[in-house]
Design an enzyme around this catalytic site. Structure first.
Site, short mmCIF file in Angstrom:
data_model
loop_
_atom_site.label_atom_id
_atom_site.label_comp_id
_atom_site.label_asym_id
_atom_site.label_seq_id
_atom_site.Cartn_x
_atom_site.Cartn_y
_atom_site.Cartn_z
N ARG A 1 -10.08 0.05 8.50
CA ARG A 1 -9.77 -1.22 8.60
C ARG A 1 -10.63 -2.06 9.16
O ARG A 1 -10.56 -3.19 9.73
CB ARG A 1 -8.56 -1.43 9.67
CG ARG A 1 -7.35 -1.52 8.92
CD ARG A 1 -6.10 -1.48 9.69
NE ARG A 1 -5.09 -2.03 9.63
CZ ARG A 1 -3.70 -1.48 9.22
NH1 ARG A 1 -3.96 -0.36 8.69
NH2 ARG A 1 -2.73 -2.15 9.21
N ARG B 1 10.79 -3.47 11.41
CA ARG B 1 9.89 -3.12 12.31
C ARG B 1 9.27 -4.18 13.41
O ARG B 1 9.62 -5.26 12.86
CB ARG B 1 8.47 -2.82 11.44
CG ARG B 1 8.35 -1.37 10.79
CD ARG B 1 7.32 -1.10 9.95
NE ARG B 1 5.89 -1.39 10.29
CZ ARG B 1 4.71 -1.35 9.60
NH1 ARG B 1 4.69 -0.60 8.50
NH2 ARG B 1 3.76 -1.89 9.89
N ARG C 1 11.38 -7.65 4.99
CA ARG C 1 11.17 -5.94 4.98
C ARG C 1 12.01 -5.17 5.79
O ARG C 1 12.16 -5.57 7.10
CB ARG C 1 9.74 -5.58 4.96
CG ARG C 1 9.53 -4.03 4.93
CD ARG C 1 8.03 -3.78 4.86
NE ARG C 1 7.28 -3.89 5.97
CZ ARG C 1 5.96 -3.25 6.02
NH1 ARG C 1 5.39 -2.95 5.05
NH2 ARG C 1 5.36 -3.56 7.22
N ARG D 1 -1.52 -10.47 12.56
CA ARG D 1 -1.89 -9.11 11.78
C ARG D 1 -2.78 -9.66 10.60
O ARG D 1 -3.79 -9.22 10.09
CB ARG D 1 -0.88 -8.20 11.15
CG ARG D 1 -0.19 -7.60 12.30
CD ARG D 1 1.20 -6.86 11.96
NE ARG D 1 1.17 -6.04 10.92
CZ ARG D 1 2.45 -5.57 10.31
NH1 ARG D 1 3.43 -6.36 10.47
NH2 ARG D 1 2.33 -4.77 9.29
N LYS E 1 0.73 -1.19 -0.02
CA LYS E 1 0.03 0.11 0.04
C LYS E 1 0.96 1.07 0.13
O LYS E 1 0.56 2.30 -0.88
CB LYS E 1 -0.86 0.20 1.26
CG LYS E 1 -1.96 -1.35 1.30
CD LYS E 1 -3.02 -1.01 2.23
CE LYS E 1 -2.63 -1.09 3.80
NZ LYS E 1 -2.06 -2.65 4.02
P1 AMP Z 1 0.41 -0.36 9.14
O1 AMP Z 1 1.62 0.47 8.86
O2 AMP Z 1 -0.62 0.16 8.32
O3 AMP Z 1 0.67 -1.81 8.80
O4 AMP Z 1 -0.04 -0.24 10.65
C1 AMP Z 1 0.78 -0.71 11.79
C2 AMP Z 1 -0.18 -0.82 12.98
O5 AMP Z 1 -0.82 0.43 13.27
C3 AMP Z 1 -1.30 -1.94 12.76
O6 AMP Z 1 -0.92 -3.18 13.13
C4 AMP Z 1 -2.38 -1.51 13.90
O7 AMP Z 1 -1.78 -1.77 15.07
C5 AMP Z 1 -2.27 0.06 13.68
N1 AMP Z 1 -3.14 0.78 12.89
C6 AMP Z 1 -2.83 1.40 11.55
N2 AMP Z 1 -3.94 1.81 11.04
C7 AMP Z 1 -4.99 1.22 11.91
C8 AMP Z 1 -6.30 1.33 11.90
N3 AMP Z 1 -7.05 1.87 10.62
N4 AMP Z 1 -7.09 0.98 12.84
C9 AMP Z 1 -6.60 0.26 13.66
N5 AMP Z 1 -5.20 0.32 13.93
C10 AMP Z 1 -4.47 0.81 13.11
#
Ligand code: AMP
Length: 215
Positions: free
Chosen positions: A88, A160, A127, A171, A13
């Protein structure tokens, strides 16, 4: 242009968003990036979100919805935006509809990046990311020239915490349980566009360009 990118972790993304932002110049809103910045700066939001993020769980809807509501009210979102990692959950999608309604705006498209769980695991365990500029590397397909140092800005390149295999599996489960229902939600609204996430890095941009030229 107002766009949502949906897809499991590791679908690319962030990479697809970068090419869209470069061409359309619209605001790129990554909820994961905003949260990580808050964690780094130890803000109240960051302190509340950290334990969920470390465990690979979703941060509670209330916190996220408030955060996105404030971000969408910023002047740089007036001419369009790209939502990456939000919504989400069905509750977040409904809250987004309300926010847009209040702002008299509608979404133009929801791009779904499709990829298998096996490919996600393969990608995410290898990654690496730059903590300064956010550049994404891969130990197999795109390693840094000097171990731990970003080729572009010289920042620190790390894995990360949530790119650990057991956390990735958790996840992915959360994605299938909580985020996948949004596919139907946006399909019913006739906004959903399916994109092969193993294809080119600008596949979503190409799709948007095609949509634009078709009026
Ligand atoms: P990402 O970088 O999008 O993979 O997000 C990393 C982490 O941030 C996720 O595993 C969640 O813990 C939190 N997170 C990001 N976006 C959301 C969202 N829209 N709703 C809830 N948690 C989020």
């Amino acid at each position: 242009m107002r766009i949502i990118l949906i897809g499991p972790p590791g679908a690319g993304k962030g990479t697809q968003a970068a090419s869209i932002k470069a061409e359309y110049g619209i605001a790129h809103i990554s909820t994961g990036d905003i949260l990580r910045e808050n964690v780094r700066n130890s803000t109240k939001l960051g302190l509340s979100a950290k334990s969920y993020m470390d465990a690979g769980k979703l941060v509670p809807d209330g916190l996220i919805i408030e955060m996105v509501g404030e971000r969408l009210a910023a002047p740089d979102c007036k001419d369009g935006f790209l939502l990456d990692g939000f919504p989400r959950t069905p509750q977040q999608a409904e809250a987004l509809d309300m926010i847009l309604q209040k702002m008299s705006m509608v979404m133009n498209a929801v791009a779904l990046l499709e990829i298998s769980d096996e490919e996600v695991l393969r990608r995410l365990t290898s990654r690496r990311v730059c903590t300064s500029c956010g550049e994404i590397y891969n130990v197999i397909t795109r390693p840094v020239k000097t171990e731990g140092v970003c080729d572009i800005c010289g920042g620190k390149v790390i894995r990360r915490d949530d790119d650990d295999e057991s956390i990735i599996r958790s996840r992915l489960n959360i994605y299938h349980e909580q985020t996948a229902p949004l596919i139907q939600y946006y399909d019913k609204k006739q906004l959903l566009k399916r994109v092969d996430a193993t294809g080119p890095k600008d596949a979503v941009l190409k799709l948007l360009n095609a949509m634009r030229s078709n009026g």
